[in-house]
Design a protein around this motif. Structure first.
Motif: not given
Lengths: 414, 265
Positions: A6, B229, B233
């Motif tokens: 991420q 997610q 992002d």
């Protein structure tokens, strides 16, 4: 999947976003049995960011570590930013997972340069190869050609990617030398020229043997930063024309310079030159789809595109002797030059006039921008009898078109 | 008092079963019985006031008749015309039947393609409806967002402005040939399910009343929320704030689609 990925995605997408190309068009790679995906020749924009740009591909850098220190680049060596690097598997997994969810058309992969050009290029090619061969991925892949990469790697890249691009970065070598002293036009033109020849060769072989493996079906493109150096629009459009003609490029992208550093080699801008960028794209379109030559749009007397009006209107105002165009009989090429008539409208006009005489009301029904076109066409129902002078038209059209702009504050060179 | 509109005897109101074959049969019968329809309606649709006191004529769908009309369309108009008229039929336009009928009258009279006869209203209408359909189909190709369910099925709820799934799904069949997936039209309450063979129509009993179409975690695969997610992002990171242009953003991504778009949740 973990937080590390991420974090990397945030850093490496952020660093890749200044490459403006997002096209997923020009390729019609078919899916294979048991395979994943295909490409559509017109491309698909799956979303649009809040800045209004198309999101079609997963656009990331493999890494933003870089041995170069190019002043215009956010990833330059001397810039104090977070650095990260994806593994091959991570990029492959993100691409496949996003693709399956219909988020994207494919992958746009670029990279900062680590160690050397070939070392970097080899990794980019690895990812494309894994996607194609291990994962049977037939979606769109755009690979960046790293300046200075060897012919062998460029050749391999063409076997797996749909489109390749080597960025000129700046519109002249002189500017490149100042702003990115470690780079040279040679490094960019070498892979570009190699690829051009390879594509020509592929097309020739394909004619003789239809089983020739696909090679870079969507061709190649390039990008240059606008407004970070002093070149005129004339210089830029001349360069683009040459790239389209000599290098067979599919697209030249113009990226309005966004201040990413306080380096004294770069100008201080009040805002990114978005109007200028927009005008360059309009001129580029005129060259590629409307049959204009660059020197019909800009010349030595008018080396810059008009900020307030689009280049097609400006061309017409400068060449009033060519107008009005009699739509019923004029050749298609001339109808294309009328402000307010686009490619589709021109085609419809040419098709419709075979069966029926044209009328202004019909043009309105065909959604021609009549308010703009009426000064330049001769068609029944158009009752503009008085003689118009260019200045009168300029005044009447002020604010008519969404792309018309009020003159902007000029940029300042530091 | 309602004034009775005088009409010739052969001007009739026709009713059919709502299928494209049915509509083509209507056209066939109009030629055979020399009828001039003033209105063509789907069986059971509420009658319009003006004609409420007249008995409509019901046309029974006949495959052979429909095929003859279809063959005529292709013969004179080519495959493009055939495809365009089918798109008009799916367009949900209130006048779609009459548009197809009038267009076919003209086509069979001219006996060649009339696509470019824009000066004739019905031809222009067809070209505009086809454009609308094309835009909506393209939007579906772009805006469908699959969520992976626990059993591996990729599921996408969506609500197109027009009923375009019958035309939009082929794209997904080609692209996701090796996946199991379902695209569900919430507005019209049916979906298309693909599991390798021919696409099947399914009707589900599910609640889609939420503000977003994100499915509850318990039905999703283990990694689904993580990928959603990541995509959100990415969408944020790839934006250039110095170039913010919300007007342009909204033009491309109308807000009515937001609840279907993962990146907008």
């Amino acid at each position: 999947m973990n937080e590390r990925v991420q974090e990397k995605l945030k850093i490496l997408a952020d660093a890749a976003k200044y490459d403006v190309s997002c096209a997923s068009s020009g390729s019609d790679r078919k899916n294979k049995a048991g395979g994943m995906g295909n490409s559509t020749s017109m491309g698909i924009c799956h979303s649009y960011t809040e800045d209004g740009r198309c999101v079609s591909l997963l656009k990331v850098l493999l890494t933003n570590y870089c041995i170069y220190d190019c002043a215009y680049c956010v990833s330059r060596k001397s810039n104090d930013i977070k650095r990260a690097a994806f593994t091959v598997e991570e990029v492959v997994d993100l691409t496949m997972s996003f693709y399956k969810r219909n988020y994207i058309e494919g992958l746009f992969l670029s990279s900062g340069i680590f160690k050397n050009a070939d070392y970097t290029m080899e990794r980019l090619v690895r990812i494309a190869k894994d996607l194609r061969t291990l994962h049977n991925f037939n979606g769109y892949i755009h690979l960046k050609l790293i300046p200075g990469a060897s012919d062998e790697l460029v050749q391999q890249a063409g076997l797996y990617a749909d489109r390749l691009s080597a960025n000129l970065e700046l519109p002249s070598e002189a500017s490149l030398k100042i702003i990115a002293p470690e780079k040279s036009y040679d490094q960019v033109y070498l892979p570009m020229n190699y690829l051009k020849e390879a594509i020509v060769e592929y097309r020739r072989e394909k004619k003789q043997n239809r089983h020739t493996p696909i090679f870079a079906p969507a061709g190649q493109s390039t990008q240059m930063v606008i407004g970070a150096s002093p070149e005129t629009d004339l210089h830029i459009l001349k360069l683009s024309s040459e790239l389209y003609q000599n290098q067979n490029l599919k697209r030249v992208y113009y990226s309005g310079y966004i201040p990413v550093s306080n380096d004294t080699r770069l100008p201080t801008l009040v805002a990114p030159p978005l109007v200028r960028e927009n005008r360059l794209y309009q001129a580029d379109w005129l060259i590629r789809f409307y049959g204009f030559k660059y020197n019909e749009i800009v010349d030595d007397r008018n080396p810059h595109l008009d900020e307030q009006y689009d280049p097609k209107l400006v061309y017409a105002l400068r060449n009033m002797h060519l107008f009005p165009v009699t739509l019923q009989t004029a050749p298609y090429e001339m109808i294309l030059r009328v402000p307010g008539i686009g490619v589709k409208s021109a085609q419809k006009i040419v098709a419709a006039r075979r069966y029926h005489s044209l009328h202004l009301d019909l043009l309105k029904k065909l959604r021609v921008a009549v308010n703009r076109a009426k000064y330049f066409i001769n068609v029944p129902g158009n009752h503009l009898l008085k003689q118009y002078y260019p200045e009168m038209i300029r005044k009447e059209l002020a604010g008519e078109n969404p792309t018309d702009h009020q003159p902007q504050q000029l940029m300042l060179f530091a | 008092m309602v004034v009775q509109k005088t009409t010739a005897v052969d001007e009739v109101q026709l009713v059919y079963d709502g299928t494209y074959e049915g509509l083509l049969t209507v056209v066939f019968e109009c030629y055979r019985l020399k009828l001039t329809p003033i209105e063509i309606q789907v069986q059971g649709a509420p009658a319009k006031d003006l004609f409420a006191n007249r008995q409509p004529l019901t046309i029974t769908t006949d495959k052979t008749s429909a095929e003859r009309v279809a063959a005529g369309i292709t013969k004179y108009g080519g495959r493009q015309t055939a495809s365009e008229l089918y798109q008009v039929f799916l367009s949900e336009n209130g006048q779609r039947e009459m548009i197809v009928y009038q267009y076919l009258r003209l086509l069979f009279e001219k006996q060649k393609a009339i696509n470019a006869h824009y000066h004739i209203d019905v031809v222009l209408q067809v070209s505009q409806l086809v454009k609308q359909m094309g835009r909506e189909i393209h939007r579906m190709h772009a805006f469908v967002r699959f969520q992976e369910l626990a059993d591996g099925l990729y599921f996408a709820p969506i609500e197109p402005d027009i009923d375009v799934l019958p035309l939009a799904h082929q794209h997904f069949v080609k692209r996701y040939a090796a996946m199991r997936w379902c695209i569900y039209d919430i507005k019209r309450n049916y979906g298309l399910l693909y599991e390798g063979g021919p696409v099947q129509t399914v009707v589900l009993d599910m609640d889609f009343s939420g503000n977003t179409m994100q499915l509850p975690a318990e039905v999703l695969s283990a990694n689904e929320l993580a990928y959603q997610q990541l995509w959100k992002d990415y969408f944020k990171s790839t934006n250039i704030t110095e170039r913010k242009n919300l007007k342009l953003h909204l033009r491309h991504v109308p807000s009515r689609y937001w609840k279907y778009l993962t990146e907008k949740w």
